[in-house]
Scaffold this motif. Structure first.
Motif, PDB file in Angstrom:
ATOM      1  N   ALA A 153       0.833  -1.212   0.000  1.00  0.00           N
ATOM      2  CA  ALA A 153       0.000   0.000   0.000  1.00  0.00           C
ATOM      3  C   ALA A 153       0.863   1.255   0.000  1.00  0.00           C
ATOM      4  O   ALA A 153       0.499   2.268  -0.586  1.00  0.00           O
ATOM      5  N   GLY A 166       3.612   1.604  -1.550  1.00  0.00           N
ATOM      6  CA  GLY A 166       4.048   1.804  -2.929  1.00  0.00           C
ATOM      7  C   GLY A 166       3.026   2.554  -3.740  1.00  0.00           C
ATOM      8  O   GLY A 166       3.363   3.396  -4.577  1.00  0.00           O
ATOM      9  N   ALA A 167       1.742   2.298  -3.449  1.00  0.00           N
ATOM     10  CA  ALA A 167       0.676   2.954  -4.212  1.00  0.00           C
ATOM     11  C   ALA A 167       0.649   4.457  -3.965  1.00  0.00           C
ATOM     12  O   ALA A 167       0.006   5.194  -4.704  1.00  0.00           O
ATOM     13  N   GLN A 184       2.859   6.392  -4.692  1.00  0.00           N
ATOM     14  CA  GLN A 184       3.459   7.049  -5.857  1.00  0.00           C
ATOM     15  C   GLN A 184       2.413   7.361  -6.919  1.00  0.00           C
ATOM     16  O   GLN A 184       2.707   8.072  -7.870  1.00  0.00           O
ATOM     17  N   LEU A 185       1.210   6.822  -6.777  1.00  0.00           N
ATOM     18  CA  LEU A 185       0.213   7.021  -7.833  1.00  0.00           C
ATOM     19  C   LEU A 185      -0.821   8.077  -7.448  1.00  0.00           C
ATOM     20  O   LEU A 185      -0.570   9.264  -7.598  1.00  0.00           O
ATOM     21  N   GLU A 186      -1.940   7.683  -6.891  1.00  0.00           N
ATOM     22  CA  GLU A 186      -3.054   8.612  -6.685  1.00  0.00           C
ATOM     23  C   GLU A 186      -2.700   9.834  -5.835  1.00  0.00           C
ATOM     24  O   GLU A 186      -3.041  10.951  -6.214  1.00  0.00           O
ATOM     25  N   ILE A 214       0.035  11.459  -5.399  1.00  0.00           N
ATOM     26  CA  ILE A 214       0.841  12.423  -6.159  1.00  0.00           C
ATOM     27  C   ILE A 214      -0.022  13.076  -7.233  1.00  0.00           C
ATOM     28  O   ILE A 214       0.080  14.280  -7.473  1.00  0.00           O
ATOM     29  N   GLU A 215      -0.904  12.277  -7.845  1.00  0.00           N
ATOM     30  CA  GLU A 215      -1.826  12.855  -8.825  1.00  0.00           C
ATOM     31  C   GLU A 215      -2.679  13.949  -8.187  1.00  0.00           C
ATOM     32  O   GLU A 215      -2.918  14.994  -8.782  1.00  0.00           O
ATOM     33  N   LYS A 231      -1.396  17.497  -7.933  1.00  0.00           N
ATOM     34  CA  LYS A 231      -1.104  18.298  -9.122  1.00  0.00           C
ATOM     35  C   LYS A 231      -2.010  19.518  -9.279  1.00  0.00           C
ATOM     36  O   LYS A 231      -1.545  20.584  -9.656  1.00  0.00           O
TER      37      LYS A 231
END
Lengths: 545, 543
Positions: free
Chosen positions: B118, B120-121, B123-125, B127-128, B131
């Motif tokens: 979890a 590791g994830a 790095q995805l949502e 960080i999105e 933006k």
């Protein structure tokens, strides 16, 4: 291209059917908001110019008109947002149901390969992205189109050339936006692929970070991750760049249109064909149109992502329309034998089950034995027809379908976040309380459950956290028994149970259901259970090599 | 709660500092754009004035027209430049966020924390979600003051009443913000609760889709999902009704202001009003203030739209910001100072504080070079923690000396080995490269000769994600093979035989003994009696 996209979007848009009227209302309100905005600015301009230049004119109706537009725009905007969000929420609920229906129509073998945690995440993400379909793609496009055409109609009363300009502007903006949407189509596929790869690497890395750091290789993995992330950033950046460029083109074009309108109406004025107040009114309506036009590229830049989400959801849940489920009726009391003939099962290119034959008679307890990881569950799944057989056959005697006649206790004791009753009887068949208690008593769960304040209506909590592993195992077993099928295929039914209890349960169950065919998959056999007193059947021993 | 919120804010501010320059440029371009719009509108108004009031011909106004063309196109061009700055800011900020996350993981491991998939994830949502903050909110939060101010100054110089009218809605700006903010906050809070309730039903059914199918319970489940969705819709809608009100207020003020300006200017021009400069109004000034009124409110509208970007970013920042600092070590383990020849490790007064505040104290001990050293003890006694101390992945108090061999790295044998979706060869060569011949010999050594024979593609055979296609025992023997093939002198294994079938457990046991016999130092944490029986040295850990 349009037809291909349509194929992916149609199943989702089809669900609009039930909300057609709300959708129409939402569209009308959005349109009204846009038109009131244009009206407010144009009428105000007319009024000011008239006030400055004309000597005598009706000042009260424009004044009232301005006040009306101001209030009406606010109100229609508010109601429009509510109506459209309501439609989206309703649609989402339908999408969820449709998705679930498709998923259920899938062959079990395919569902088995899903990694549930990932699948759930992916579904939620993609469903959210699908929201845009209505609010950001369809609605703005329609509102812009209709508003532009109405404006063209309005302008045509003054000069047909103006109408041509309006339609030209509409077409150009639409063209730019459609081209943007088409470019983001391919881009979004890449973006999703790169994002998934990044997700997988990042999750693998953190999961094994202890090992990676111990071997001193973590810095390499850090670098690799950053490189993957950079690739994603570059793609995201490119999407934004395309969107901004499109916005720029639309703005330039909108300005150009404004200048053309300006030149045209001033010429008309000089020739005496237009009044000064009308000139200002037309100019300001062109200004207001600009605002509508520049919204479109921002909205349509998300087309690719929405389409990709629709595509992924379909691929995930299966392309095929769900078929009505065939009712799996069976005759409960009959005796059935299960016959395996030279069964071979391959898995990932290896022969996991090699040449197993057995004749499993009713009323007896049969065993599939072998060490863990050796293919026992694979054989069970092959018996259920979830996996293709490499060769051989599985059949019932008398002939019947395995689907409707085999009760299968899977290795995991899956529990629903619901009441005990719902967990024991998920298909909501008609059962009396007595039926439940009878089975619970056989499994020595009756005193525990009757001691709970809500008894059968107790909520078991997420994944059945209320109960211990052994209790969950027995509840899962109770669920299979209540299903009342003639053949019982039980995968590790005694996991988490002490051996004396396991022995007791087995003896009691076989006595209570003497006609059933029992097939027990376990890494322990009857000898480890201290030879329970049950009719002994066949033993299938699986070996690894 | 408040400390988490504070560190989330601090995190966002630190990230914002890294993009100061592009954001500043974006702000400048935003301001210039407002100025250009003011000039463009002024030209339009003066064109109208000259044409209609002074009755001048189009030809004599050509210079105005040319300026109009210039400024109209400049308006679009500056927008492009501003967006370029914002793209740069977003890219820079998310790069920083990613790097910080990687460093944070490293620090967490050094601090003795454990990570899961979890993490590791992140790095995805998350960080999105950051933006939008950098691409919209950050610059808008400055422009929401600056741009209206510029317009206000122009309006005041044209007509004080219009200025006052707009200014009066000016103090409402903070009120707007509070309203919008409150609405957004309430929305996101309630929304979170309801989403949770809905996703619970939905996820639960999804997770159990196999059981549902097995028990023909699809229809009942569909009904539940539909009902949950309907409940969610009703509940969400009632919160939306309130949340949208705040933006409706904003719309209302901007509409009313435009209408108010239009009526005031109109009646002023007609001569119905003659106070406070209304009699000085001309078509030019009247038209210009009318055109400026919507522009006055535009930044506010954009700000309100970007407000949820801020909420999303704060939510993400609470996940991404640094958690509480773990207590640090007394120091790094001293390397080889005073360590007698023939020893790999020696510790005195060693103790470790676990995350829950529990302290584990170890008796003084040492591990000899070569041989199989088993660390035993019942579960929860701190076997694995001691291994982590030796691996330098756990802060400790006390005195620990280790051999110079440690600097060449450790061959670590994990319970859940790191396997990638790649060939068998790649998986074995993951940390160090070996020739095919060595690998094939090694596979036989760890009892996987049969595996190689059963795979038609041999070493090139693809493994699934996380080693799918291999049994647990086979996966672990692949990890063991990496240790066997490695030249590293120290092998550390955590519960190598737990949860395995007898065959695999036996092979692993044999291999570890063989490894120790070659002179390597093999350290295992285990409570497996078979493995303990074959150890040359046992360290008993008691909690």
């Amino acid at each position: 291209m349009i037809r291909r996209d349509w194929r992916f979007l149609r199943p989702w848009l089809k669900q609009v059917k039930g909300t057609r009227w709300s959708l129409l209302l939402g569209l009308l309100l959005a349109l009204a908001t846009a038109l009131f905005g244009i009206g407010l600015l144009s009428l105000s301009g007319w009024f000011i110019t008239a006030a400055a230049l004309y000597v005598a004119f009706d000042i009260y109706s424009p004044g009232a008109g301005i006040r009306f537009f101001a209030i009406a725009r606010t109100v229609s905007r508010y109601v429009e947002r509510l109506v459209n969000h309501d439609v989206v929420l309703a649609l989402q609920a339908r999408w969820r149901v449709a998705l679930f229906k498709r998923l259920q129509a899938q062959p079990l073998g395919r569902l088995l390969r899903l990694r549930v945690a990932d699948a759930v995440q992916q579904l939620t993400r993609n469903l959210d992205a699908l929201d845009n379909l209505l609010l950001r793609l369809l609605l703005p496009g329609l509102v812009f189109t209709i508003a532009s055409l109405l404006l063209a109609l309005f302008w045509s009363f003054y000069n047909p050339v103006l109408a041509v300009l309006a339609i030209g502007g509409w077409l150009a903006v639409l063209l730019f936006s459609v081209r943007l949407a088409a470019t983001t189509r391919t881009l979004a596929v890449q973006q999703l692929r790169v994002a998934e790869r990044l997700r997988r690497s990042a999750m693998n890395t953190t999961e094994s970070i202890t090992e990676l750091m111990a071997w001193n290789v973590y810095p390499d993995y850090e670098q690799a991750l950053l490189q993957q992330a950079d690739r994603q950033e570059r793609l995201d950046n490119r999407q934004l760049l395309l969107q901004h460029r499109c916005l720029y083109k639309v703005e330039i074009f909108a300005q150009l249109l404004f200048l053309l309108v300006l030149g045209l109406v001033i010429t008309e004025f000089e020739q005496g064909q237009l009044m000064s107040a009308e000139v200002i009114m037309l100019l300001l309506s062109a200004f207001a149109w600009q605002e509508l036009a520049t919204e479109l590229p921002t909205q349509w830049g998300g087309y690719g992502k929405t389409l990709a989400a629709a595509k992924r959801l379909l691929r995930f849940a299966g392309q095929n329309e769900p078929e009505p489920a065939t009712d799996a009726a069976h005759s409960g009391g009959n005796k059935f034998a299960l016959i395996l003939e030279q069964v071979r099962v391959m898995q990932a290119g290896r022969m996991v089950v090699d040449n197993v034959s057995a004749h499993l008679q009713a009323g007896k307890v049969h065993w599939i034995q072998g060490a863990s990881g050796i293919g026992k569950t694979t054989l069970a799944e092959a018996i259920m027809g979830w996996r293709p057989l490499h060769s051989g056959s599985v059949s019932l005697r008398p002939a019947a379908s395995t689907d409707a006649h085999v009760g299968y206790l899977t290795q995991q004791s899956e529990m629903f976040d619901d009441t005990l009753r719902a967990n024991l009887n998920p298909s909501r068949q008609r059962l009396s309380d007595q039926d439940y208690w009878q089975v619970l008593k056989l499994l020595e769960l009756d005193s525990l459950i009757s001691s709970l304040p809500l008894a059968l209506d107790t909520l078991v909590g997420s994944r059945g956290v209320m109960f211990s592993g052994g209790q969950r195992r027995r509840l899962a077993l109770a669920r299979v028994l209540l299903q009342n099928r003639p053949i019982l295929l039980l995968d590790e039914p005694f996991a988490g149970l002490e051996r004396p209890l396991a022995k007791r349960l087995l003896e009691r169950l076989v006595k209570a259901y003497p006609d059933k065919t029992w097939l027990i998959i376990s890494h322990i056999g009857p000898q480890q259970l201290n030879s329970p007193n049950v009719p002994d059947g066949e033993r299938i021993q699986l070996a690894s090599y | 709660m408040s400390t988490v919120a504070a560190s989330a804010h601090a995190y966002l501010q630190q990230l914002a500092r890294t993009v100061k320059r592009p954001i500043m440029w974006a702000f400048c371009f935003g301001l210039i754009k407002t100025a250009v719009i003011v000039i463009q509108l002024a030209i339009v108004a003066s064109l109208a004035h000259e044409l209609f009031v002074h009755g001048r011909g189009l030809v004599s106004l050509l210079h105005l027209f040319i300026w109009l063309v210039v400024f109209s196109f400049a308006r679009a061009g500056i927008g492009l430049l501003q967006n370029a700055c914002l793209r740069l800011a977003t890219q820079t900020a998310s790069h920083h966020a990613r790097t910080r996350l990687l460093t944070r993981w490293r620090r967490q491991i050094d601090g003795g924390a454990q990570l899961s998939a979890a993490d590791g994830a992140l790095q995805l949502e998350p960080i999105e979600s950051l933006k939008g903050y950098f691409s919209r909110y950050l610059v808008q939060q400055y422009l929401v003051f600056a741009s209206p101010l510029l317009i206000l100054i122009v309006c005041f110089s044209l007509n004080p009443v219009v200025g006052v009218l707009l200014l009066l809605s000016g103090p409402i700006i903070p009120l707007f913000m509070a309203l919008v903010g409150m609405g957004a906050e309430r929305l996101s809070q309630k929304h979170a609760e309801q989403t949770f309730a809905l996703s619970r039903t939905f996820t639960d059914k999804l997770r159990n889709v196999i059981t549902l199918k097995l028990f023909n319970a699809g229809d009942a489940a569909l009904q539940d999902v539909a009902e949950a969705g309907e409940g969610y819709r009703k509940a969400t809608l009632s919160t939306l009704k309130v949340a949208f009100l705040s933006s409706a207020v904003l719309e209302f003020f901007s509409s009313v202001a435009i209408a108010g300006v239009a009526l005031y200017v109109g009646f002023g021009l007609l001569g119905y009003i003659d106070w406070l400069g209304a009699d000085e109004l001309t078509l030019f000034s009247g038209l210009l203030v009318l055109l400026l009124a919507p522009e006055y409110f535009a930044p506010l509208r954009q700000f309100a739209q970007s407000y949820h970007d801020r909420a999303a970013a704060i939510g993400a920042a609470t996940l991404l910001c640094d958690p509480q600092q773990a207590p640090g070590s007394d120091g790094q383990p001293a390397v080889n100072t005073g360590l007698p020849e023939g020893l790999s490790f020696r510790w005195q007064n060693l103790s470790v504080i676990l995350a829950e505040g529990k302290r584990i104290t170890y008796g003084d001990g040492e591990i000899a070079k070569g041989g199989l050293c088993a660390i035993s003890g019942h579960s929860g006694s701190g076997k694995t923690t001691l291994l982590r101390v030796l691996l330098k992945q756990m802060p400790y108090q006390g005195n620990l000396i280790c051999t110079t061999e440690m600097s060449r790295g450790v061959a670590y044998f994990a319970q859940q080995p790191f396997l990638i979706a790649g060939s068998l060869r790649d998986n074995i060569n993951l940390f160090e490269r070996h020739s095919d011949d060595t690998i094939i010999a090694g596979l036989r050594q760890v009892g996987l000769g049969y595996l190689l024979r059963s795979l038609p593609e041999g070493l090139a055979a693809k493994l699934g994600e996380k080693g799918r296609g291999l049994s647990g025992g086979e996966q672990r023997r692949i990890a063991l093979l990496r240790c066997v093939l490695s030249e590293r002198r120290i092998v550390i294994a955590d519960e190598p035989t737990e949860n395995l079938d007898d065959v695999s457990a036996e092979v692993i046991c044999d291999c570890l003994v063989d490894l120790a016999a070659t002179g390597k130092t093999v350290i295992v944490a285990t409570h497996d009696p078979k493995l303990l029986a074959r150890a040359t040295h046992v360290i008993e850990v008691t909690a």
